[in-house]
Design a protein around this motif. Sequence first.
Motif, PDB file in Angstrom:
ATOM      1  N   TYR A  29      22.035 -69.145  34.886  1.00 21.18           N
ATOM      2  CA  TYR A  29      21.695 -68.101  34.050  1.00 21.18           C
ATOM      3  C   TYR A  29      20.183 -67.853  33.974  1.00 21.18           C
ATOM      4  CZ  TYR A  29      26.564 -67.427  32.542  1.00 21.18           C
ATOM      5  OH  TYR A  29      27.779 -66.940  32.723  1.00 21.18           O
ATOM      6  N   ASP A  31      16.451 -65.716  32.302  1.00 21.51           N
ATOM      7  CA  ASP A  31      15.816 -64.502  31.559  1.00 21.51           C
ATOM      8  C   ASP A  31      14.656 -64.163  32.218  1.00 21.51           C
ATOM      9  OD1 ASP A  31      17.044 -64.481  28.802  1.00 21.51           O
ATOM     10  OD2 ASP A  31      16.940 -66.933  29.020  1.00 21.51           O
ATOM     11  N   ASN A 487      18.083 -60.150  30.753  1.00 18.69           N
ATOM     12  CA  ASN A 487      18.530 -60.999  29.635  1.00 18.69           C
ATOM     13  C   ASN A 487      19.761 -60.614  29.007  1.00 18.69           C
ATOM     14  OD1 ASN A 487      15.941 -62.283  28.948  1.00 18.69           O
ATOM     15  ND2 ASN A 487      15.314 -60.086  28.953  1.00 18.69           N
ATOM     16  N   CYS A 488      20.712 -61.742  29.208  1.00 18.27           N
ATOM     17  CA  CYS A 488      22.038 -61.867  28.515  1.00 18.27           C
ATOM     18  C   CYS A 488      22.400 -60.986  27.257  1.00 18.27           C
ATOM     19  CB  CYS A 488      22.699 -63.156  28.496  1.00 18.27           C
ATOM     20  SG  CYS A 488      24.452 -63.156  28.178  1.00 18.27           S
ATOM     21  N   GLU A 490      25.466 -60.858  26.389  1.00 15.66           N
ATOM     22  CA  GLU A 490      27.011 -61.022  25.895  1.00 15.66           C
ATOM     23  C   GLU A 490      28.151 -60.122  26.231  1.00 15.66           C
ATOM     24  OE1 GLU A 490      27.121 -64.103  22.764  1.00 15.66           O
ATOM     25  OE2 GLU A 490      24.992 -64.314  23.104  1.00 15.66           O
ATOM     26  N   CYS A 494      30.511 -62.015  32.995  1.00 15.95           N
ATOM     27  CA  CYS A 494      30.816 -63.232  33.911  1.00 15.95           C
ATOM     28  C   CYS A 494      32.238 -63.953  33.409  1.00 15.95           C
ATOM     29  CB  CYS A 494      29.568 -63.994  33.724  1.00 15.95           C
ATOM     30  SG  CYS A 494      29.130 -64.275  32.070  1.00 15.95           S
ATOM     31  N   ARG A 511      25.818 -67.285  24.249  1.00 15.45           N
ATOM     32  CA  ARG A 511      26.052 -67.131  25.701  1.00 15.45           C
ATOM     33  C   ARG A 511      27.022 -67.762  26.365  1.00 15.45           C
ATOM     34  NH1 ARG A 511      19.906 -66.105  27.859  1.00 15.45           N
ATOM     35  NH2 ARG A 511      19.222 -64.444  26.535  1.00 15.45           N
ATOM     36  N   CYS A 529      27.219 -59.046  36.879  1.00 15.35           N
ATOM     37  CA  CYS A 529      26.296 -59.019  35.664  1.00 15.35           C
ATOM     38  C   CYS A 529      25.337 -57.722  35.586  1.00 15.35           C
ATOM     39  CB  CYS A 529      25.324 -60.274  35.848  1.00 15.35           C
ATOM     40  SG  CYS A 529      23.895 -60.471  34.141  1.00 15.35           S
ATOM     41  N   ALA A 533      21.031 -61.023  34.836  1.00 13.39           N
ATOM     42  CA  ALA A 533      20.867 -62.428  34.055  1.00 13.39           C
ATOM     43  C   ALA A 533      21.461 -63.742  35.006  1.00 13.39           C
ATOM     44  CB  ALA A 533      21.016 -62.615  32.679  1.00 13.39           C
ATOM     45  N   ILE A 534      21.866 -63.218  36.020  1.00 10.15           N
ATOM     46  CA  ILE A 534      22.466 -64.560  36.701  1.00 10.15           C
ATOM     47  C   ILE A 534      22.013 -64.406  38.185  1.00 10.15           C
ATOM     48  CG2 ILE A 534      24.600 -65.832  37.452  1.00 10.15           C
ATOM     49  CD1 ILE A 534      26.313 -64.470  35.433  1.00 10.15           C
TER      50      ILE A 534
END
Lengths: 541, 348
Positions: A29, A31, A487-488, A490, A494, A511, A529, A533-534
């Motif tokens: 992960y 950012d 940026n994750c 949520e 995934c 997360r 994703c 973010a991955i």
Amino acid sequence: MDKPFAITLDVGSSLANQTGSWRVERPMYVDLLPPCNQACPAGENIQKWLYDAEDGSYEKAWRTLVEENPFPAIMGRVCYHPCQSVCNRGKVDEAVGINSVERFLGDMALEQGWSLPVPAPDSGKRVLVVGAGPSGLSAAYHLRRLGHAVTLRDAAPLPGGMMRFGIPKYRLPRTVLDAEIKRVAEMGVTFELEHRTEHALDEMTAGGFDAVFLAVGAQIGKRAYVPAGEAARILDAVSVLHDVEDGELPLLGRRVAIYGGGNTAVDVARTAKRLGAEEAVIVYRRTRERMPANDSEVEEALEEGVLMKWLSTVKHADAGKLMIEKMALDASGFPQPTGEFEELEADSLVLALGQESDLSLLEDVPGLEVSDGVVKVDEHMMTGYPGIFAGGDMVPAERTVTVGVGHGKKAARNIDAWLRGGERPEPSKHPVAEFDKLNPWYYADAPHAVRPRLEAARRASTFDEVVQGLDASTALYEARRCMSCGNCFECDNCFGVCPDNAVIKLGPGNRFKIDLDYCKGCGICASECPCGAIVMVPEEG
Amino acid sequence: MGAVPVKFYQVGSFAVGNRLLDPDLASVQSDPERANSLTSGHRACQGCGEALGARYALDAIMRATKGQMIAVNATGCLEVFSTPYPETSWRLPWLHSLFGNAPAVATGVAAAMHAKGRDDIRVVGQGGDGGTVDIGFACLSGMFERNDDVLYICYDNQAYMNTGVQRSGATPPAARTATTQTVGPEPGNVFGQGKDVPRIAMAHEIPYVATATVADLRDLEAKATRAMEFRGARYLHVLVPCPLGWGSASCDTIKVARLATQSGLFPVFEAVNGEVTSSTKIRHQVPVEEYLKLQSRYAHLFRPTRRDDVIKKLQAMADRNIERYGLLEPELAPAVPAAMSNEPVEVA
């Protein structure tokens, strides 16, 4: 061994088989820096406040916003939103209306009376800020938050600088301007108005200030020599706008020509229409594409009936008429005279050819360097004289309110570091979340909520605010169009798409985590994703 | 805010979850307490579409039946990779007998439950396309004809992958398999053969038939859940890309399935009592080439010489599906947006 007939082994779970050993790449992960945040001259964390606004937590969003910029309601009206020009959503459908959400939050804060953060304990240091424009006000706000005593001086009777004396009311209502400035004052900033600073250094010493931030702006209209007959009426754009603000209506006549192609030229043209001019013509030597004025302003001006004369220069001004020479762009895009002339009827000519700073207050400051009419500053916004910092229109940069606000913040943080005997290190930045790192499939299609506009005809005759704000439901809708680039946020993709159940969901706000015992490294989580973010990184060894 | 229901434009319903969504409307897969019917440690290849499809479908059914279900599995990848004796990845009652008899065994289990007065326990038969379309087909047709109370799920990866990628009755034309080599004037699998089992199932006029893919989780969950609202024979056909057999990157499993639907090659629809009742519309139409070029089983259509004639025939199949199932919104009929067609292809 007590087993049923023909059974020789206990039932086992496949969990004993740790398929993580197959992996050659592992998901990680990351950012990334969203393009909007990168483009914001005031350094706002746009993505974060949009995220806060998405679930209706408007106060939280506003608080995130004012961490960086104390003027959301002003920004939401006058910022040219470079964030939206680089918004990745623009490549999917249309850029997120960041500016309109900012304005919505700003207006809501004024309505609800939210106050700015409480300043840090007194540092015992005193800072003088010269110039109560966007840059000076922003610096005062940030310095005060950091615990310093701030005195803000301005020659004008009211604070705001160009936000008051340059930007017309139809773009920025004065109630909004006053309310946002008042909030800064309430933090304990001392305003000393109608105080012209003649000598910066003297005032610094006399007042016992530990540091000075200069942000006097650029208010002198650049003069260009236009040969003119005695009866020709030639005015300067800055003074015209200033007079309108002071309630002294300048005599422009029925037909007004404005010379120049920047935002000030457009502001004067639109103001002239509102003052009753039948005709407002912008005379500019290049083409629309090369005009420095912001597109949305030009668009609105055209809608209001402002006329544009491209590829033209004023050769001679006389009472009631101008002599115009047609220009042609050469190979390098520079306008060249063609020798073709025409007449343009105009009762007055307003020069909007750029502005210069009055730097006389710096004349006897040693070590200070001025070039091209602006003051040189280092990467910490400090001038050649230790303890004197400068920003806004008087230093080399693009001249917009937002840039000024950004300078104020940057200078304040550097002044703080300097006062504490250190240097502020350049904050490290994540790599930018480019569009090709995203998986746009997952973003549902939705158009941009265009701010409602007053009807052009009505607008042109009054100083009512032109661009109206969003209401709560559309603001929410607009905030939710943010793709959270890099940026994750949520979305659980995934967690859902892993064929090996090797993504662990840590719960709201926390997360996810990869279960490396079972992750085979297929990479589906990374490719699916939505926000990039991955990333997949090679296993070592 | 207000009376108008707020839509979730950020990710709409396309992503697995959404922090703003009412928990009751959340997908099964976004739930940290999901059944994980097929748990970790199974021996499926990296990026296996079948493992994903089986978990999606069975977790949804586990929720719909509150865990009261039994699964009967045909021989195939899904059986082999999940249960090397004595280990199992299954976290539900699960039974395997032979390659060809899964529908019949499922019928038997349903009859046994009925005899015991346990009609509350629902039965799911499942297998790959080999076990369904070819080897178990007589049993499946019998199950349909008798309208036995079983949901049969076919995880279609378009060949016998477990034994080394041999052609099945579900292998599409032009695809290379171990038994349809890329030789001769018409390389790969032949045109005009194979079986369209969802349509055959519809011809039995059973209560419910649906197709789905691993690219549209919510659609798959909705169909698996809806299937449990019916009694009698039901059939769910799920497209599950196989990175090994299709020669696609393991990270592209979902993307390939998505392109199968967006090109029109794999129609996603629902049929009740033998009549199509709805189809999932194409969002961003792509030419079949976009789908084909990610898979080395179609590499011979592009190298060494481009076979436009074959690509055209495959496009015609897609166009026929679009027409037959009404896969395009007539007023939208979208062109391919530039942003979608330039997606970078990651190579694992």
